[in-house]
Scaffold this active site. Structure first.
Site, mmCIF file in Angstrom:
data_model
loop_
_atom_site.group_PDB
_atom_site.id
_atom_site.type_symbol
_atom_site.label_atom_id
_atom_site.label_comp_id
_atom_site.label_asym_id
_atom_site.label_seq_id
_atom_site.Cartn_x
_atom_site.Cartn_y
_atom_site.Cartn_z
ATOM 1 N NE ARG A 1 -14.902 -3.563 12.481
ATOM 2 C CZ ARG A 1 -16.164 -3.705 12.856
ATOM 3 N NH1 ARG A 1 -16.540 -4.764 13.534
ATOM 4 N NH2 ARG A 1 -17.042 -2.781 12.564
ATOM 5 N N GLY A 2 -14.021 -1.176 15.165
ATOM 6 C CA GLY A 2 -15.281 -0.740 15.775
ATOM 7 C C GLY A 2 -14.938 0.157 16.948
ATOM 8 C CB ALA A 3 -16.119 3.510 17.931
ATOM 9 C CG ASP B 1 -16.521 4.959 13.908
ATOM 10 O OD1 ASP B 1 -17.447 4.635 13.137
ATOM 11 O OD2 ASP B 1 -15.639 4.167 14.296
ATOM 12 C CG ASN C 1 -21.138 4.680 11.182
ATOM 13 O OD1 ASN C 1 -20.567 4.201 12.169
ATOM 14 N ND2 ASN C 1 -21.891 3.951 10.371
#
Ligand SMILES: CSC[C@H]1O[C@H](OP(=O)(O)O)[C@H](O)[C@@H]1O
Length: 353
Positions: A44-46, A241, A251
């Site tokens: 996960r995490g952009a 994001d 975000n």
């Protein structure tokens, strides 16, 4: 501990749903496994999901090339794989531009190369995106540290969610700035919001910072205001994001509230994000798609999933902070102060982006 590793045509993903209790890696040899990992936030995490998706596309291309030598058939099936990967999560723009690059590489290569050769070009593109993210984060860290160092003392920082190495290929965005500040002895304490419902802050940010010897204190999300009032927070820094053309920033859910609290306490609010997180097709934040996730993610604590099975739940995974509440956006090309449409337009023009 590394977020992801591409080795011998296989993608190894750190399963972040198991952190911090267990450090275990998913071995992905087929693209659906990568799609599932993105969907359930194992990765996960952009930036991280963008990089992971490109390797997922390579896995798909590898399988297709083993089943056909027909360029048209390969192209159609590869587009379907990219579409499926892109449909895993709607908000982080990195997922979308990274897969767009893979589609472009495939379309160009299929005009001249064999399907097998196309796979090689796709793998090279995925590795370029992966390596670039690592370098971009380090550059962004330096710009951010230079900006925050102007506050002139070891800093007490508050952050929300996890915008660290675990949200990227390495080093992190917001936590990349924290790492660069720490390297200069300029971090007194980082207060990390736990970040309900999936606790990226409690589980991931505290783990990352403690592992690097960076002082970190965990707070619950509803402690942010009192922490700002009583703990001398010098700055808030978060990731992003997706950022619209006027600087409105999506975000993790709760970020908007933290920005309002920072404004109320006269605390500067920074966003750290690579320019690839900007979506200039969107005039403002109202156009940013906000992912809604399963109710049980909210009900999972305190046995509520069992006790309150029929209670309706609102579970948006992100919110949008209006640009007026953002002191500056830190990028790998420099810092955009008081972001608005004009500031962003001039920045992109001057940088030739
Ligand atoms: C550097 S992007 C990190 C960004 O992604 C997180 O969301 P999620 O954990 O759901 O992927 C959060 O919004 C972070 O700020």
């Amino acid at each position: 501990m590394e977020t992801l590793r591409w080795q011998d045509h296989t993608l190894y993903l750190l399963d972040q749903t198991q952190l911090p209790l267990t450090e275990t890696y998913l071995t992905c040899t087929r693209w659906p496994a990568v799609a599932d990992a993105i969907r359930c936030l194992a990765v996960r995490g952009a930036p991280a999901i963008g990089v992971a998706a490109t390797y997922g596309a390579v896995l798909g291309a590898q399988k297709i090339a083993g089943e056909t030598t027909d360029a048209a058939a390969f192209g159609d099936r590869f587009l379907a794989v990219c579409d499926a990967l892109e449909g895993t999560r709607p908000t982080a723009v990195n997922l979308h531009w990274a897969l767009a690059r893979m589609r472009d590489v495939a379309a160009a290569a299929l005009k001249t190369d064999s399907c097998t050769a196309v796979v090689g070009r796709l793998e090279a593109e995925a590795m370029r995106i992966d390596e670039a993210d690592r370098e971009i984060n380090r550059r962004m860290g330096q710009f951010g540290a230079a900006e925050l160092a102007q506050l002139g003392r070891p800093l007490t920082i508050l952050t929300h969610c996890n915008a660290g190495a675990l949200a990227t290929a390495a080093f992190g965005t917001a936590l990349g700035v924290v790492r660069a500040l720490h390297a200069q002895g300029l971090v007194r304490m980082v207060y990390a919001d736990e970040t309900r419902p999936l606790l990226q802050g409690a589980r991931l940010t505290t783990t990352e910072l403690a592992a690097d010897g960076i002082p970190v204190t965990l707070i619950t999300d509803n402690m942010a205001a009192w922490t700002m009032k009583t703990k001398g927070i010098d700055a808030v820094i978060v990731g992003a994001d997706r950022i619209a053309a006027n600087g409105d920033t999506a975000n993790k859910i709760g970020t908007y509230g933290v920005a309002l609290l920072a404004a109320a306490h006269g605390i500067p609010f920074y966003v750290a994000a690579p320019v690839s997180t900007f979506d200039r097709t969107l005039e403002d934040g109202t156009g940013i798609p906000i992912e809604e996730r399963a109710a049980d993610e909210v009900r999972q604590c305190g046995g509520l999933a069992t006790a309150l099975p029929e209670i309706s739940v609102f579970n948006p995974a992100f919110d949008v902070t209006p640009h007026e509440y953002i002191t500056a956006i830190v990028t790998e090309h420099g810092v955009l102060h008081h972001p608005d449409s004009q500031v962003l337009h001039e920045f992109f023009r001057k940088e030739g982006i």
